[in-house]
Scaffold this active site. Structure first.
Site, PDB file in Angstrom:
ATOM      1  N   SER A 172       3.110   3.486 -22.726  1.00 15.32           N
ATOM      2  CA  SER A 172       3.515   2.191 -22.566  1.00 15.32           C
ATOM      3  C   SER A 172       4.555   1.601 -23.460  1.00 15.32           C
ATOM      4  O   SER A 172       4.320   1.994 -24.495  1.00 15.32           O
ATOM      5  CB  SER A 172       2.637   1.149 -22.135  1.00 15.32           C
TER       6      SER A 172
HETATM    7  N1  SAH Z   1      -2.531   3.414 -21.264  1.00  9.03           N
HETATM    8  C1  SAH Z   1      -1.506   4.441 -21.541  1.00  9.03           C
HETATM    9  C2  SAH Z   1      -0.755   4.484 -20.519  1.00  9.03           C
HETATM   10  C3  SAH Z   1      -0.510   5.794 -19.782  1.00  9.03           C
HETATM   11  S1  SAH Z   1       0.288   5.843 -18.164  1.00  9.03           S
HETATM   12  C4  SAH Z   1      -0.963   4.770 -22.827  1.00  9.03           C
HETATM   13  O1  SAH Z   1      -1.219   3.665 -23.561  1.00  9.03           O
HETATM   14  O2  SAH Z   1      -0.378   5.560 -23.126  1.00  9.03           O
HETATM   15  C5  SAH Z   1      -0.971   5.590 -17.061  1.00  9.03           C
HETATM   16  C6  SAH Z   1      -1.917   6.769 -16.870  1.00  9.03           C
HETATM   17  O3  SAH Z   1      -2.784   6.228 -15.819  1.00  9.03           O
HETATM   18  C7  SAH Z   1      -1.572   8.065 -16.882  1.00  9.03           C
HETATM   19  O4  SAH Z   1      -2.141   8.932 -17.899  1.00  9.03           O
HETATM   20  C8  SAH Z   1      -2.243   8.460 -15.535  1.00  9.03           C
HETATM   21  O5  SAH Z   1      -2.730   9.954 -15.294  1.00  9.03           O
HETATM   22  C9  SAH Z   1      -3.307   7.367 -15.167  1.00  9.03           C
HETATM   23  N2  SAH Z   1      -3.847   7.272 -13.887  1.00  9.03           N
HETATM   24  C10 SAH Z   1      -3.109   7.285 -12.889  1.00  9.03           C
HETATM   25  N3  SAH Z   1      -3.922   7.277 -11.593  1.00  9.03           N
HETATM   26  C11 SAH Z   1      -5.310   7.153 -12.011  1.00  9.03           C
HETATM   27  C12 SAH Z   1      -6.551   7.233 -11.580  1.00  9.03           C
HETATM   28  N4  SAH Z   1      -6.496   6.799 -10.389  1.00  9.03           N
HETATM   29  N5  SAH Z   1      -7.602   7.097 -12.506  1.00  9.03           N
HETATM   30  C13 SAH Z   1      -7.304   7.128 -13.827  1.00  9.03           C
HETATM   31  N6  SAH Z   1      -6.293   7.123 -14.389  1.00  9.03           N
HETATM   32  C14 SAH Z   1      -5.341   7.484 -13.510  1.00  9.03           C
END
Ligand code: SAH
Length: 228
Positions: A76
């Site tokens: 993010s």
């Molecule tokens: N908080 C993260 C942002 C990651 S982007 C950071 O600081 O880097 C969002 C993430 O949510 C992705 O890695 C994606 O795989 C995950 N995601 C999407 N759907 C999900 C689900 N149903 N359960 C768990 N994770 C999920």
């Protein structure tokens, strides 16, 4: 003392003077964007974001942008991490926080510096394994993680004082609200895939859930099930 031994000051993450300067520039930018909570700025200052992205793009780690982390996912934007973190701290300091979407582990690492325990759930195995290595490397022993579909939350560890969702949801999952403590706060990007998303905050007060809108955001979508 010989001038030959003079070295650039190096911070604990092994970054040179330039690295320290770009980190301070990011903090100044967050301040200018209206991030006012000194605890949040300090937590972001301390987390070496360059360790949460691939080495090939680590030179861009202190720009205020989302960056690719593989598997079609992104780390993010720091401003959004700051805003979400501020939003969960606004009502006091939460003790136990659930994060949905570990991704690189960056948001979890920022939270880990501010709360007692972070519980984070990720559906993509390789991303989670890499994030776990980073938590270990940085000594973040108050982060626990789980490979699962985060739409179900983490029922065994509920209740949580805060729930932070870092992928866009069509709707706020009933499980997240069920696992939210009395006086808890939930922050989530909500919107249909491809449509505009709003960052939504729900505060539970005296048995009532009050929702407010924290503005437009762009997140990758919540996907169903567990990846490899
Ligand atoms: N908080 C993260 C942002 C990651 S982007 C950071 O600081 O880097 C969002 C993430 O949510 C992705 O890695 C994606 O795989 C995950 N995601 C999407 N759907 C999900 C689900 N149903 N359960 C768990 N994770 C999920």
């Amino acid at each position: 003392m010989s001038g030959l031994t003079l070295r650039h000051p190096v911070d604990e993450a092994g970054l040179g003077l330039t690295g320290q300067r770009v980190r301070e520039r990011l903090i100044a930018r967050l301040l200018a964007e209206g991030v006012a909570d000194a605890r949040v700025l300090e937590a972001i200052r301390r987390v070496p974001r360059h360790l949460f992205v691939d080495e090939a793009i680590s030179g861009r780690a202190y720009e205020d942008t989302a960056l690719p982390i593989g598997n079609g996912q992104t780390i993010s934007q720091p401003l959004i991490v700051a805003r979400m973190t501020e939003a969960v701290l606004a009502a006091g300091r939460p003790s136990r926080v659930l994060e949905i979407g570990t991704g690189s582990g960056y948001q979890a690492a920022v939270l880990a510096g501010l709360v007692d325990q972070v519980f984070t759930v990720e559906r993509i195995g390789p991303l989670l394994r890499q994030a776990r290595r980073r938590f270990r490397q940085l000594g973040l022993d108050n982060v626990r993680s789980r490979h699962d579909d985060g739409r179900a939350g983490w029922p065994e560890e509920a209740p949580f004082d805060a729930v932070v969702v870092t992928a866009a949801a069509r709707h706020v999952e009933p499980a997240w609200l069920a696992q939210l403590a009395a006086d808890g706060v939930l922050v989530a990007p909500v919107g249909e895939p491809g449509a505009s998303q709003r960052l939504v905050r729900i505060r539970r007060e005296a048995g009532e859930d009050r929702q407010d809108d924290l503005g437009a955001v762009v997140f990758v979508p919540i996907l169903p099930g567990v990846g490899e």
